[in-house]
Design a protein around this motif. Structure first.
Motif, PDB file in Angstrom:
ATOM      1  N   ARG A  75       0.835  -1.197   0.000  1.00  0.00           N
ATOM      2  CA  ARG A  75       0.000   0.000   0.000  1.00  0.00           C
ATOM      3  C   ARG A  75       0.870   1.247   0.000  1.00  0.00           C
ATOM      4  N   ASP A 147      -2.320  -3.040  -3.679  1.00  0.00           N
ATOM      5  CA  ASP A 147      -3.313  -2.671  -2.657  1.00  0.00           C
ATOM      6  C   ASP A 147      -3.621  -1.190  -2.892  1.00  0.00           C
ATOM      7  N   VAL A 148      -4.018  -0.482  -1.860  1.00  0.00           N
ATOM      8  CA  VAL A 148      -4.445   0.910  -2.031  1.00  0.00           C
ATOM      9  C   VAL A 148      -3.325   1.741  -2.690  1.00  0.00           C
ATOM     10  N   ASN A 149      -3.687   2.444  -3.749  1.00  0.00           N
ATOM     11  CA  ASN A 149      -2.779   3.344  -4.488  1.00  0.00           C
ATOM     12  C   ASN A 149      -1.604   2.651  -5.169  1.00  0.00           C
ATOM     13  N   ARG A 187      -7.030 -10.666 -13.323  1.00  0.00           N
ATOM     14  CA  ARG A 187      -6.554 -10.281 -11.980  1.00  0.00           C
ATOM     15  C   ARG A 187      -7.025  -8.887 -11.588  1.00  0.00           C
ATOM     16  N   THR A 191     -10.848  -8.892  -7.474  1.00  0.00           N
ATOM     17  CA  THR A 191     -11.389  -8.585  -6.137  1.00  0.00           C
ATOM     18  C   THR A 191     -12.822  -8.094  -6.285  1.00  0.00           C
ATOM     19  N   ASN A 220     -14.024   4.111  -5.038  1.00  0.00           N
ATOM     20  CA  ASN A 220     -14.246   3.963  -6.474  1.00  0.00           C
ATOM     21  C   ASN A 220     -12.962   3.511  -7.145  1.00  0.00           C
ATOM     22  N   GLY A 221     -12.189   2.667  -6.429  1.00  0.00           N
ATOM     23  CA  GLY A 221     -10.901   2.242  -6.970  1.00  0.00           C
ATOM     24  C   GLY A 221     -10.975   0.858  -7.566  1.00  0.00           C
ATOM     25  N   ASN A 222      -9.875   0.136  -7.439  1.00  0.00           N
ATOM     26  CA  ASN A 222      -9.791  -1.200  -8.020  1.00  0.00           C
ATOM     27  C   ASN A 222     -10.903  -2.104  -7.481  1.00  0.00           C
ATOM     28  N   VAL A 223     -11.173  -2.032  -6.192  1.00  0.00           N
ATOM     29  CA  VAL A 223     -12.201  -2.904  -5.622  1.00  0.00           C
ATOM     30  C   VAL A 223     -13.599  -2.295  -5.810  1.00  0.00           C
ATOM     31  N   ASP A 243     -15.520   8.639  -3.515  1.00  0.00           N
ATOM     32  CA  ASP A 243     -14.059   8.525  -3.553  1.00  0.00           C
ATOM     33  C   ASP A 243     -13.497   9.511  -2.536  1.00  0.00           C
ATOM     34  N   ILE A 244     -12.215   9.779  -2.621  1.00  0.00           N
ATOM     35  CA  ILE A 244     -11.561  10.640  -1.633  1.00  0.00           C
ATOM     36  C   ILE A 244     -12.143  12.066  -1.635  1.00  0.00           C
ATOM     37  N   ASN A 286     -19.271  10.981   2.101  1.00  0.00           N
ATOM     38  CA  ASN A 286     -18.865   9.649   2.537  1.00  0.00           C
ATOM     39  C   ASN A 286     -19.845   9.053   3.545  1.00  0.00           C
ATOM     40  N   ALA A 301     -13.121   1.211   0.633  1.00  0.00           N
ATOM     41  CA  ALA A 301     -12.093   2.262   0.619  1.00  0.00           C
ATOM     42  C   ALA A 301     -10.956   1.895   1.578  1.00  0.00           C
ATOM     43  N   ALA A 323     -13.378  -3.582   1.390  1.00  0.00           N
ATOM     44  CA  ALA A 323     -12.127  -3.114   2.005  1.00  0.00           C
ATOM     45  C   ALA A 323     -11.688  -4.083   3.087  1.00  0.00           C
ATOM     46  N   ASN A 324     -10.448  -3.945   3.518  1.00  0.00           N
ATOM     47  CA  ASN A 324      -9.961  -4.698   4.671  1.00  0.00           C
ATOM     48  C   ASN A 324     -10.237  -3.889   5.928  1.00  0.00           C
TER      49      ASN A 324
HETATM   50  N1  LIG Z   1      -6.677  -4.242  -4.753  1.00  0.00           N
HETATM   51  C1  LIG Z   1      -7.000  -5.431  -4.305  1.00  0.00           C
HETATM   52  O1  LIG Z   1      -6.866  -6.443  -5.025  1.00  0.00           O
HETATM   53  C2  LIG Z   1      -7.567  -5.604  -2.925  1.00  0.00           C
HETATM   54  C3  LIG Z   1      -7.839  -6.915  -2.502  1.00  0.00           C
HETATM   55  C4  LIG Z   1      -8.455  -7.101  -1.268  1.00  0.00           C
HETATM   56  C5  LIG Z   1      -8.737  -6.010  -0.474  1.00  0.00           C
HETATM   57  N2  LIG Z   1      -8.414  -4.748  -0.892  1.00  0.00           N
HETATM   58  C6  LIG Z   1      -8.781  -3.650   0.003  1.00  0.00           C
HETATM   59  O2  LIG Z   1      -9.791  -2.864  -0.617  1.00  0.00           O
HETATM   60  C7  LIG Z   1      -9.677  -1.495  -0.193  1.00  0.00           C
HETATM   61  C8  LIG Z   1      -9.548  -0.608  -1.414  1.00  0.00           C
HETATM   62  O3  LIG Z   1      -8.404  -1.012  -2.165  1.00  0.00           O
HETATM   63  P1  LIG Z   1      -8.222  -0.644  -3.713  1.00  0.00           P
HETATM   64  O4  LIG Z   1      -7.194  -1.569  -4.228  1.00  0.00           O
HETATM   65  O5  LIG Z   1      -9.539  -0.526  -4.364  1.00  0.00           O
HETATM   66  O6  LIG Z   1      -7.563   0.797  -3.585  1.00  0.00           O
HETATM   67  P2  LIG Z   1      -7.611   1.975  -4.673  1.00  0.00           P
HETATM   68  O7  LIG Z   1      -6.487   2.858  -4.322  1.00  0.00           O
HETATM   69  O8  LIG Z   1      -7.688   1.419  -6.053  1.00  0.00           O
HETATM   70  O9  LIG Z   1      -8.999   2.687  -4.366  1.00  0.00           O
HETATM   71  C9  LIG Z   1      -9.334   3.232  -3.123  1.00  0.00           C
HETATM   72  C10 LIG Z   1     -10.576   4.109  -3.338  1.00  0.00           C
HETATM   73  O10 LIG Z   1     -11.025   4.595  -2.085  1.00  0.00           O
HETATM   74  C11 LIG Z   1     -11.179   6.009  -2.175  1.00  0.00           C
HETATM   75  N3  LIG Z   1     -10.992   6.587  -0.859  1.00  0.00           N
HETATM   76  C12 LIG Z   1      -9.845   6.729  -0.159  1.00  0.00           C
HETATM   77  N4  LIG Z   1     -10.103   7.343   1.010  1.00  0.00           N
HETATM   78  C13 LIG Z   1     -11.433   7.560   1.030  1.00  0.00           C
HETATM   79  C14 LIG Z   1     -12.315   8.168   1.946  1.00  0.00           C
HETATM   80  N5  LIG Z   1     -11.865   8.644   3.107  1.00  0.00           N
HETATM   81  N6  LIG Z   1     -13.635   8.218   1.631  1.00  0.00           N
HETATM   82  C15 LIG Z   1     -14.103   7.715   0.475  1.00  0.00           C
HETATM   83  N7  LIG Z   1     -13.322   7.142  -0.438  1.00  0.00           N
HETATM   84  C16 LIG Z   1     -12.008   7.077  -0.161  1.00  0.00           C
HETATM   85  C17 LIG Z   1     -10.167   6.456  -3.190  1.00  0.00           C
HETATM   86  O11 LIG Z   1     -10.484   7.737  -3.729  1.00  0.00           O
HETATM   87  C18 LIG Z   1     -10.324   5.340  -4.221  1.00  0.00           C
HETATM   88  O12 LIG Z   1     -11.461   5.571  -5.013  1.00  0.00           O
HETATM   89  C19 LIG Z   1      -8.498  -1.473   0.774  1.00  0.00           C
HETATM   90  O13 LIG Z   1      -8.977  -1.697   2.088  1.00  0.00           O
HETATM   91  C20 LIG Z   1      -7.668  -2.677   0.330  1.00  0.00           C
HETATM   92  O14 LIG Z   1      -6.827  -3.154   1.361  1.00  0.00           O
HETATM   93  C21 LIG Z   1      -7.838  -4.521  -2.102  1.00  0.00           C
END
Ligand SMILES: NC(=O)c1ccc[n+]([C@@H]2O[C@H](COP(=O)([O-])OP(=O)(O)OC[C@H]3O[C@@H](n4cnc5c(N)ncnc54)[C@H](O)[C@@H]3O)[C@@H](O)[C@H]2O)c1
Length: 424
Positions: A75, A147-149, A187, A191, A220-223, A243-244, A286, A301, A323-324
């Motif tokens: 992350r 993971d995140v970012n 891949r 998730t 609104n990210g990967n997950v 999102d953020i 949020n 998120a 999210a985790n």
């Molecule tokens: N990427 C993976 O394969 C994966 C797998 C399992 C779990 N996760 C978990 O899923 C969660 C998200 O991961 P990701 O990979 O989608 O990350 P990402 O960086 O792709 O997306 C995160 C999203 O959350 C938003 N965000 C951040 N802070 C926020 C807030 N305070 N309020 C609202 N939105 C907010 C961001 O703008 C973004 O849209 C994390 O907890 C991560 O550990 C990810």
């Protein structure tokens, strides 16, 4: 958020303790799980574009290896710290055990706001972080992922740097790579796909259909983004997503494909404009997403989002944790009392690591599967994991989180018992 008081590792310990007690385990059976086997903190210097040198703090934590090599993402986030990474590593041990894939748990992080870095600086940070943790990772030792970012490009830099250090092409050291350099098809969506499958399954278990049900997604990210897209493709109405920067709402259902295409250009929801779509800035936006009057809420998120301060206001009937650690222990108790069904993170978002496992298997064999094959295998693994946890919950008349931890702890403890504690 109440980040100062909140310690995610303590939260993990509380759930571990209650699950172990419910399983009637002796302290000696599970005490090792309260500790991380290895914790590494590194300093990562980067020559910035203006010629200055900035040093970033990085971490790699290996929680437990009873069931196989450590596995878990990296992350990049300004709030990353050792306690967060330790908790995330432990959750990975439990997640891999619930999914029944042959891995232990690990996690990594760098304390950095990557949006403040140029692409050149991001590459240098990733490569120098890889060098710093290289002595502890390896394709049969510890295998990072996004993971995140962090994303496929960052995993590509990681694989390339590690391969150079290792003196040979080593794609299996990291998963979530672009398919052109050994990543698995499917891949990037895995998730979110897993979250969608779990939403369908939990609704089915309650004799409801995903078609026409309403959904709110935090993140609104990967997950979150992918889950929202696939959930909408199944006929549900995604009425809120954040999102953020803030959140967008539309009772008739948001134009998810358009929104996703918009955010893929690294644009924030605050800049999205469309008739009938309302935007509310954070923190209010949020909170409005988390407390929206919907059938299903998907927090996707960060951790510590559903707390004792807002749990009572949640109106969704089902929460599927993308999210985790999005729900604190105190909040979980409130949700359980309210009769809200929570599908825990270690089950709901395990699709990512399951597909990472498939990527690793393909790398080691150097033989690659079609996307259809990957998705079919993913669905099979997810369904088995869901059924196992669901049955355990029925058997012990307990919430799904407790059941998932019980399944995971039993498997890890059994493996550890066979291997023993010999370090002499
Ligand atoms: N990427 C993976 O394969 C994966 C797998 C399992 C779990 N996760 C978990 O899923 C969660 C998200 O991961 P990701 O990979 O989608 O990350 P990402 O960086 O792709 O997306 C995160 C999203 O959350 C938003 N965000 C951040 N802070 C926020 C807030 N305070 N309020 C609202 N939105 C907010 C961001 O703008 C973004 O849209 C994390 O907890 C991560 O550990 C990810």
């Amino acid at each position: 958020m109440e980040n100062k008081k909140y310690n995610p590792y303590d939260q993990m310990l509380m759930v571990l303790e209650s699950a172990a007690q419910k399983l009637k385990l002796k302290e000696s059976d599970y005490v090792a799980l309260k500790h991380c086997e290895r914790q590494l903190q590194v300093a990562v210097p980067v020559v910035m574009d203006d010629g200055s040198v900035q040093v970033f703090e990085g971490y790699r934590v290996q929680h437990n290896s009873a069931r196989g090599p450590y596995k878990g993402g990296i992350r990049f986030h300004q709030d990353a710290d050792m306690d967060e990474v330790k908790a995330l590593a432990a959750w990975m041990s439990f997640k891999c055990a619930v999914a029944n894939i042959p891995y232990g748990g690990g996690k990594g992080g760098v304390k950095v706001d990557p949006t403040k870095l140029s692409q050149n600086e991001l590459e240098k940070l990733t490569r120098n972080f890889t060098m710093a943790i290289a002595p502890l990772v390896g394709e049969y030792i510890d295998i990072p992922a996004p993971d995140v970012n962090t994303n496929a490009q960052i995993m590509g830099w990681f694989a390339d740097t590690y391969s150079r250090i290792n003196g040979r092409y080593t794609p299996g050291v990291v998963t979530g790579k672009p398919p052109i350099i050994g990543g698995s098809l499917g891949r990037a969506e895995a998730t979110g796909r897993g979250v969608m499958l779990v939403v369908k399954e939990i609704l089915k278990a309650h004799k409801k259909s995903i078609k026409g049900c309403t959904v709110a997604v935090q993140g609104n990210g990967n997950v979150g983004g992918i889950a929202a897209q696939l959930i909408a493709q199944e006929g549900a109405k995604v009425v809120a997503i954040s999102d953020i920067s803030g959140a967008v709402f539309c009772d008739a259902g948001l134009p998810i494909e358009e929104l996703l295409a918009f955010s893929k250009q690294r644009k924030l929801l605050k800049d999205y404009k469309k008739d009938g779509v309302k935007f509310v800035a954070n923190p209010e936006g949020n909170q409005m997403v988390l407390t929206a009057a919907v059938d299903v809420l998907v927090p996707a998120a960060l951790e510590n989002q559903i707390t004792k301060d807002n749990a009572d206001k949640i109106k969704a009937k089902f929460i599927v944790e993308g999210a985790n650690g999005p729900t604190t222990v105190e909040a979980d108790e409130i949700l359980n009392k309210k009769g809200i069904v929570v599908v825990p993170d270690i089950l709901a978002n395990c699709g990512g690591v399951v597909c990472s496992y498939f990527e690793w298997v393909q790398n080691l064999a150097n033989y690659y599967w079609t996307e259809k094959e990957v998705n079919a295998k993913l669905e099979e693994k997810m369904m088995i994991a869901f059924e196992g946890v669901y049955k355990k919950a029925e058997e012990h008349k307990c919430p799904l989180r407790m059941a998932a931890y019980m399944v995971a702890i039993e498997r890890i403890v059994e493996a550890k018992k066979i291997k023993g504690y010999y370090y002499g």
